[in-house]
Design a protein around this motif. Structure first.
Motif, PDB file in Angstrom:
ATOM      1  N   PRO A   1       0.821  -1.219   0.000  1.00 48.81           N
ATOM      2  CA  PRO A   1       0.000   0.000   0.000  1.00 48.81           C
ATOM      3  C   PRO A   1       0.847   1.259   0.000  1.00 48.81           C
ATOM      4  O   PRO A   1       1.928   1.294   0.572  1.00 48.81           O
ATOM      5  CB  PRO A   1      -0.807  -0.119   1.294  1.00 48.81           C
ATOM      6  CG  PRO A   1       0.002  -1.021   2.162  1.00 48.81           C
ATOM      7  CD  PRO A   1       0.689  -1.980   1.243  1.00 48.81           C
ATOM      8  N   ARG A   2       0.350   2.295  -0.681  1.00 44.91           N
ATOM      9  CA  ARG A   2       1.007   3.595  -0.717  1.00 44.91           C
ATOM     10  C   ARG A   2       0.107   4.646  -0.068  1.00 44.91           C
ATOM     11  O   ARG A   2      -1.124   4.510  -0.083  1.00 44.91           O
ATOM     12  CB  ARG A   2       1.294   4.006  -2.172  1.00 44.91           C
ATOM     13  CG  ARG A   2       2.577   3.430  -2.741  1.00 44.91           C
ATOM     14  CD  ARG A   2       2.851   4.047  -4.091  1.00 44.91           C
ATOM     15  NE  ARG A   2       4.222   3.845  -4.530  1.00 44.91           N
ATOM     16  CZ  ARG A   2       4.733   4.417  -5.611  1.00 44.91           C
ATOM     17  NH1 ARG A   2       3.985   5.229  -6.348  1.00 44.91           N
ATOM     18  NH2 ARG A   2       5.981   4.190  -5.954  1.00 44.91           N
ATOM     19  N   PRO A   3       0.699   5.690   0.490  1.00 44.64           N
ATOM     20  CA  PRO A   3      -0.111   6.720   1.135  1.00 44.64           C
ATOM     21  C   PRO A   3      -1.148   7.347   0.209  1.00 44.64           C
ATOM     22  O   PRO A   3      -2.230   7.746   0.655  1.00 44.64           O
ATOM     23  CB  PRO A   3       0.926   7.757   1.574  1.00 44.64           C
ATOM     24  CG  PRO A   3       2.192   6.979   1.745  1.00 44.64           C
ATOM     25  CD  PRO A   3       2.142   5.930   0.676  1.00 44.64           C
ATOM     26  N   ASP A   4      -0.831   7.424  -1.092  1.00 40.55           N
ATOM     27  CA  ASP A   4      -1.768   8.048  -2.028  1.00 40.55           C
ATOM     28  C   ASP A   4      -2.830   7.080  -2.540  1.00 40.55           C
ATOM     29  O   ASP A   4      -3.680   7.445  -3.361  1.00 40.55           O
ATOM     30  CB  ASP A   4      -1.022   8.670  -3.201  1.00 40.55           C
ATOM     31  CG  ASP A   4      -0.262   7.640  -4.034  1.00 40.55           C
ATOM     32  OD1 ASP A   4      -0.343   6.427  -3.721  1.00 40.55           O
ATOM     33  OD2 ASP A   4       0.419   8.039  -5.006  1.00 40.55           O
ATOM     34  N   GLY A   5      -2.756   5.831  -2.064  1.00 38.74           N
ATOM     35  CA  GLY A   5      -3.754   4.838  -2.444  1.00 38.74           C
ATOM     36  C   GLY A   5      -3.519   4.175  -3.779  1.00 38.74           C
ATOM     37  O   GLY A   5      -4.346   3.379  -4.227  1.00 38.74           O
TER      38      GLY A   5
END
Length: 254
Positions: free
Chosen positions: A193-197
């Motif tokens: 997962p990445r913070p920006d989704g």
């Protein structure tokens, strides 16, 4: 240089270069073997001469790699003709003759060496994800088997250093290239997962290669434990450094 640890026949020579032992200046230090990366051409020539000196007189054939699936069949005659010619476009090479060395360059992609157990043929493949998904290993294996007149089960494989499963972040296009479901269920891809989704995964290139080689009939597959990104002192990595050199995997018949 790394010496592959595998039960190859006595008549097969193989090695994998590292970045140590050459003459190139930073950021290509030191044994850069890539001639299209911005390094001093004289340094590359000197570095390639060092590799040629190690392989006992076999003529190394350098390829222009394009992340494809073409396999070049080498003979002593066409290898000699290619010495002063532009490098041929291919992502793998095979030979059934002594006096010529199959070479692939890498800086995160997976180098794969193949040797027939009867010692009659060898091959080297450059397997980035596109070439791997497209069938470069299967094509190389088929050529080795044809030259050696053997079955796939009678071929040995060695996987060299590549970007490792903790560093190879990919998008959905890579999963779909291998027929994997982005929703999950494939052990070669781990959701990250990445913070920006955005949708990203960690891909295990050696595992994908072992899977394809296994499905093609190979039973003896070694190597694949080195990560080019994480071991900066030993390996070039394009993903890590962008401007960098290339190491090479080499195999030949003595």
């Amino acid at each position: 240089m790394l010496k592959p640890e595998w039960p190859a026949p006595a008549g097969v020579g193989a090695l994998m270069s590292t970045r140590a032992g050459g003459v190139s200046a930073a950021p290509f230090n030191a044994l850069n073997l890539g001639d299209a990366v911005g390094d001093d051409p004289a340094a590359v020539i000197g570095n390639r001469a060092r590799v040629a000196a190690v392989i006992g007189g076999a003529v190394p054939v350098w390829l222009r790699q394009v992340h494809g699936t073409r396999v070049l069949r080498l003979t002593a005659a066409n290898a000699a003709a290619l010495v002063d010619a532009p490098p041929p476009e291919a992502d793998a090479a095979v030979t059934g003759e002594p006096g010529v060395a199959c070479v692939v360059q890498v800086a995160d992609c997976l180098p794969v060496l193949l040797a027939a157990a009867n010692g009659r043929a060898v091959g080297a493949a450059h397997a980035g994800w596109r070439g791997l998904a497209g069938g470069v290993l299967e094509n190389t294996l088929a050529e080795v088997c044809a030259l050696a007149q053997c079955a796939s089960a009678d071929v040995l494989a060695w996987l060299g250093p590549c970007i490792g499963p903790q560093a190879f972040e990919v998008g959905e296009d890579v999963l779909r290239g291998f027929g994997a479901d982005p929703a999950g269920g494939d052990a070669a891809f781990t959701w990250r997962p990445r913070p920006d989704g955005s949708a990203r995964w960690l891909a295990d290139l050696p595992q994908l290669a072992r899977r394809r080689l296994g499905l093609a009939g190979l039973r003896q597959i070694r190597g694949g434990q080195w990560c080019t990104v994480q071991d900066e002192s030993k390996f070039f990595s394009f993903r890590r450094d962008r401007v960098t050199g290339r190491q090479a995997a080499v195999i030949w018949l003595r």
